[in-house]
Each structure stands twice: as structure tokens, then as C-alpha cells.
Scaffold this active site. Structure first.
Site, PDB file in Angstrom:
ATOM      1  N   SER A 108      11.961  57.507 -19.956  1.00  0.00           N
ATOM      2  CA  SER A 108      11.140  56.685 -20.853  1.00  0.00           C
ATOM      3  C   SER A 108      10.079  57.579 -21.465  1.00  0.00           C
ATOM      4  O   SER A 108       9.264  58.185 -20.750  1.00  0.00           O
ATOM      5  CB  SER A 108      10.472  55.554 -20.081  1.00  0.00           C
ATOM      6  OG  SER A 108       9.354  55.094 -20.815  1.00  0.00           O
TER       7      SER A 108
ATOM      8  N   HIS B  78      14.840  56.325 -23.508  1.00  0.00           N
ATOM      9  CA  HIS B  78      14.375  54.943 -23.388  1.00  0.00           C
ATOM     10  C   HIS B  78      13.029  54.814 -24.104  1.00  0.00           C
ATOM     11  O   HIS B  78      12.092  55.557 -23.820  1.00  0.00           O
ATOM     12  CB  HIS B  78      14.246  54.596 -21.904  1.00  0.00           C
ATOM     13  CG  HIS B  78      13.837  53.189 -21.614  1.00  0.00           C
ATOM     14  ND1 HIS B  78      14.740  52.138 -21.560  1.00  0.00           N
ATOM     15  CD2 HIS B  78      12.633  52.637 -21.347  1.00  0.00           C
ATOM     16  CE1 HIS B  78      14.105  51.018 -21.257  1.00  0.00           C
ATOM     17  NE2 HIS B  78      12.806  51.285 -21.128  1.00  0.00           N
TER      18      HIS B  78
ATOM     19  N   ASP C 234       9.952  52.380 -25.078  1.00  0.00           N
ATOM     20  CA  ASP C 234       9.247  51.161 -24.688  1.00  0.00           C
ATOM     21  C   ASP C 234       8.339  50.698 -25.810  1.00  0.00           C
ATOM     22  O   ASP C 234       7.340  51.345 -26.125  1.00  0.00           O
ATOM     23  CB  ASP C 234       8.421  51.419 -23.420  1.00  0.00           C
ATOM     24  CG  ASP C 234       9.298  51.509 -22.189  1.00  0.00           C
ATOM     25  OD1 ASP C 234      10.113  50.592 -21.977  1.00  0.00           O
ATOM     26  OD2 ASP C 234       9.177  52.498 -21.441  1.00  0.00           O
TER      27      ASP C 234
ATOM     28  N   MET D  97       5.780  47.900 -27.181  1.00  0.00           N
ATOM     29  CA  MET D  97       4.862  46.855 -26.682  1.00  0.00           C
ATOM     30  C   MET D  97       3.935  46.421 -27.804  1.00  0.00           C
ATOM     31  O   MET D  97       3.489  47.247 -28.604  1.00  0.00           O
ATOM     32  CB  MET D  97       4.042  47.410 -25.514  1.00  0.00           C
ATOM     33  CG  MET D  97       4.878  48.015 -24.398  1.00  0.00           C
ATOM     34  SD  MET D  97       3.870  48.479 -22.985  1.00  0.00           S
ATOM     35  CE  MET D  97       5.080  49.399 -22.014  1.00  0.00           C
TER      36      MET D  97
ATOM     37  N   HIS E 241      13.584  49.168 -25.709  1.00  0.00           N
ATOM     38  CA  HIS E 241      13.192  48.067 -24.821  1.00  0.00           C
ATOM     39  C   HIS E 241      12.011  47.343 -25.455  1.00  0.00           C
ATOM     40  O   HIS E 241      10.894  47.863 -25.455  1.00  0.00           O
ATOM     41  CB  HIS E 241      12.824  48.662 -23.442  1.00  0.00           C
ATOM     42  CG  HIS E 241      12.342  47.656 -22.448  1.00  0.00           C
ATOM     43  ND1 HIS E 241      11.740  48.031 -21.259  1.00  0.00           N
ATOM     44  CD2 HIS E 241      12.362  46.297 -22.438  1.00  0.00           C
ATOM     45  CE1 HIS E 241      11.424  46.948 -20.575  1.00  0.00           C
ATOM     46  NE2 HIS E 241      11.770  45.884 -21.275  1.00  0.00           N
TER      47      HIS E 241
ATOM     48  N   MET F 115       9.218  44.872 -25.557  1.00  0.00           N
ATOM     49  CA  MET F 115       8.306  44.022 -24.792  1.00  0.00           C
ATOM     50  C   MET F 115       7.326  43.399 -25.783  1.00  0.00           C
ATOM     51  O   MET F 115       6.153  43.763 -25.842  1.00  0.00           O
ATOM     52  CB  MET F 115       7.609  44.856 -23.711  1.00  0.00           C
ATOM     53  CG  MET F 115       8.538  45.201 -22.548  1.00  0.00           C
ATOM     54  SD  MET F 115       7.992  46.623 -21.596  1.00  0.00           S
ATOM     55  CE  MET F 115       8.576  47.944 -22.658  1.00  0.00           C
TER      56      MET F 115
ATOM     57  N   MET G 287      13.527  44.393 -14.581  1.00  0.00           N
ATOM     58  CA  MET G 287      12.239  45.085 -14.450  1.00  0.00           C
ATOM     59  C   MET G 287      11.848  45.157 -12.982  1.00  0.00           C
ATOM     60  O   MET G 287      11.844  44.133 -12.286  1.00  0.00           O
ATOM     61  CB  MET G 287      11.133  44.330 -15.209  1.00  0.00           C
ATOM     62  CG  MET G 287      11.191  44.415 -16.720  1.00  0.00           C
ATOM     63  SD  MET G 287      11.070  46.083 -17.407  1.00  0.00           S
ATOM     64  CE  MET G 287       9.583  46.720 -16.648  1.00  0.00           C
TER      65      MET G 287
ATOM     66  N   ASP H 243      14.270  49.399 -14.345  1.00  0.00           N
ATOM     67  CA  ASP H 243      13.174  49.977 -15.119  1.00  0.00           C
ATOM     68  C   ASP H 243      11.847  49.695 -14.431  1.00  0.00           C
ATOM     69  O   ASP H 243      11.421  48.546 -14.349  1.00  0.00           O
ATOM     70  CB  ASP H 243      13.191  49.368 -16.531  1.00  0.00           C
ATOM     71  CG  ASP H 243      12.163  49.998 -17.455  1.00  0.00           C
ATOM     72  OD1 ASP H 243      11.497  50.967 -17.053  1.00  0.00           O
ATOM     73  OD2 ASP H 243      12.046  49.498 -18.597  1.00  0.00           O
TER      74      ASP H 243
HETATM   75  C1  DX5 Z   1       7.162  49.467 -18.227  1.00  0.00           C
HETATM   76  C2  DX5 Z   1       8.221  50.110 -19.093  1.00  0.00           C
HETATM   77  C3  DX5 Z   1       8.896  51.179 -18.324  1.00  0.00           C
HETATM   78  C4  DX5 Z   1       7.922  52.226 -17.892  1.00  0.00           C
HETATM   79  C5  DX5 Z   1       8.439  52.917 -16.673  1.00  0.00           C
HETATM   80  O1  DX5 Z   1       6.550  48.440 -18.847  1.00  0.00           O
HETATM   81  O2  DX5 Z   1       9.189  49.191 -19.510  1.00  0.00           O
HETATM   82  O3  DX5 Z   1       9.990  51.727 -19.039  1.00  0.00           O
HETATM   83  O4  DX5 Z   1       7.659  53.144 -18.888  1.00  0.00           O
HETATM   84  O5  DX5 Z   1       7.461  53.773 -16.198  1.00  0.00           O
HETATM   85  P1  DX5 Z   1       7.564  54.400 -14.727  1.00  0.00           P
HETATM   86  O6  DX5 Z   1       8.898  55.031 -14.608  1.00  0.00           O
HETATM   87  O7  DX5 Z   1       6.444  55.394 -14.688  1.00  0.00           O
HETATM   88  O8  DX5 Z   1       7.363  53.269 -13.775  1.00  0.00           O
HETATM   89 ZN    ZN Z   2      11.217  50.077 -20.398  1.00  0.00          ZN
END
Ligand code: DX5
Ligand code: ZN
Length: 227
Positions: A22, A47, A49, A51, A81, A83, A152, A187
Site C-alpha cells: 500500500s 494498492h 488507498d 480516503m 481501495h 474508502m 479489513m 488489509d
Molecule cells: C487502511 C488502509 C490500508 C493501510 C494498511 O485504512 O486501507 O491499506 O494502508 O496499512 P498497514 O499495512 O500499515 O496496516
Molecule cells: Zn487499503
């Protein structure tokens, strides 16, 4: 060097678990360099992320990041991904940016069938994600329609949190229902200590941010996650 030559590998039968760094924990001032390093070390998927500050209490990145990554890594699978409260609103922009997989949360879109169809019409693979407090049954009615289920293992929003082991019960429930061309993605909080149980519980796409980009030895980190 060609990196990650299978953009469609989320919907292919595979023989070993895939590693998806990620980029949330990469150095944003050196994103291309950091991604190149982990891909050269054998990571198969990037990956991303996304948000929005509403669905989760953080802001990260959007289609522009994907567009630049696609230009730099034309053959790498880009796993997005979402969010965000309204993933449907942003789909076209991510399609135009050249991504491969679009995952959204059942908590954000409780009736997901239209969006699943739109994603497939755009020739992307589609993932459906559940938060730690959401039961697996929330996505089971749609499991045949998607290419990937994302479980998750932290409350989404930030990297570097501790793995929630109770979610393994859900992956054990989902794994037997999947075809060999569907992925089960874990994840959050994955590291060399937590990855083995996730694989044992059926996960074959392992996301890690801090355990890879935060490691002094990224090669060793990726190798240890792979096991
Ligand atoms: C969390 C994200 C993950 C996150 C994982 O909200 O969806 O992809 O970046 O981070 P680690 O591997 O550090 O827990
Ligand atoms: Zn993620």
C-alpha cells in the site's frame, strides 16, 4: 525491466499469495522510486488507498496519483481501495486514469449491484470490502458477482495499526465460497507475524503499508510476508 506483467492477475487463477504494497506508507516525495523498488523486489500489485475525510477520518490521494503510476508502470496491476462515501461518483475518473481493480465498501453502498455492473462494464475487476465490525454475511449475497472480497483487519483510515485477529473468522467463512479466479484480500496490520494466519485462513492477496515501506530492509519484509 518490465515490472508486474499481469495487469489482470486479480481475476486469474494463481498458485501463491500475491503481495500488494500500500503506497500510503511510501515517501510521497519519492513515489516512483519507492514503487519501483518494491516491484523490482517482486511485489505483484500496487494498492492505492483513497480516503475522502468522510467515510474515514483521513485524506489521501485520487485519480491523479493513479494516472502518474500508470504512466510510470504500464504493466503493473493497480488495485484501488475506495474508502469514500460515494465511490460511484469517482469511478469514471479512475477508469480514465488507467487502473485495474476498483474496490468499494458495502458500508458505503449497501445496494452494490449497479456499481458492480458499472465497474465491469468499464472492463475493470471489482472488489467489495467490509470493515472489521461488519459481518461476512453483508457481502455474501454479492460474492459471485465480484472478483475480490477485501476483509479489513484494522479500522480503515490509517496505516500502522494493530491487526484485529477476530476477522480471520470471516475470511474462513468467505474463502470456501470463492472460485479460483477470485481473490480474498486482507488489509491492515499485516506483517511477518500476522501474515501466516491470514494465508492459513484463505487470503491470497496481502496488503501491507508500514510493514513494507517502513522496513529498513524491504526485500526481507516482502520475502517474510510471502513466507
Ligand atoms: C487502511 C488502509 C490500508 C493501510 C494498511 O485504512 O486501507 O491499506 O494502508 O496499512 P498497514 O499495512 O500499515 O496496516
Ligand atoms: Zn487499503
Amino acid at each position: 525491466m518490465t515490472l508486474g506483467t499481469q495487469r489482470n492477475l486479480i481475476s486469474q487463477p494463481i498458485s501463491h499469495a500475491l503481495i500488494a504494497p500500500s503506497i500510503l506508507s511510501a515517501d510521497f516525495a519519492h513515489m516512483g522510486r519507492d514503487c519501483r523498488e518494491v516491484l523490482e523486489l517482486g511485489a505483484e500489485v500496487l494498492h492505492i488507498d483513497v480516503m475522502d475525510g468522510h467515510f474515514v477520518p483521513n485524506l489521501t490521494m485520487g485519480p491523479a496519483m493513479c494516472q502518474w503510476l500508470r504512466a510510470e508502470f504500464p504493466d503493473t496491476c493497480l488495485d484501488v481501495h475506495m474508502m469514500v462515501d460515494d465511490p460511484a461518483r469517482f469511478l469514471d475518473d479512475f477508469v480514465a486514469a488507467g487502473i485495474d481493480n476498483y474496490t468499494f465498501h458495502i458500508e458505503a453502498v449497501p445496494e452494490p449491484e449497479d456499481l458492480i455492473q458499472r465497474i465491469h462494464d468499464a472492463k475493470l475487476t471489482c472488489g467489495l470490502a467490509i470493515n472489521p465490525d461488519t459481518p461476512a454475511t453483508a457481502i455474501l449475497p454479492y460474492i459471485d458477482q465480484v472478483d475480490l472480497a477485501l476483509v479489513m483487519s484494522v479500522h480503515p483510515g490509517f496505516s500502522g495499526q494493530a491487526f484485529i485477529p477476530e476477522v480471520l473468522e470471516k475470511t474462513r467463512q468467505i474463502a470456501p465460497l470463492l472460485r479460483d479466479n477470485q481473490r480474498l484480500e486482507m488489509d491492515g496490520g499485516l506483517n511477518p507475524s500476522t501474515a501466516p494466519a491470514s494465508k492459513e485462513a484463505g487470503c491470497d492477496l496481502l496488503v501491507a503499508a508500514s510493514a513494507i515501506f517502513g522496513a529498513a530492509d524491504r526485500a526481507a519484509a516482502i520475502a517474510a510476508l510471502r513466507g
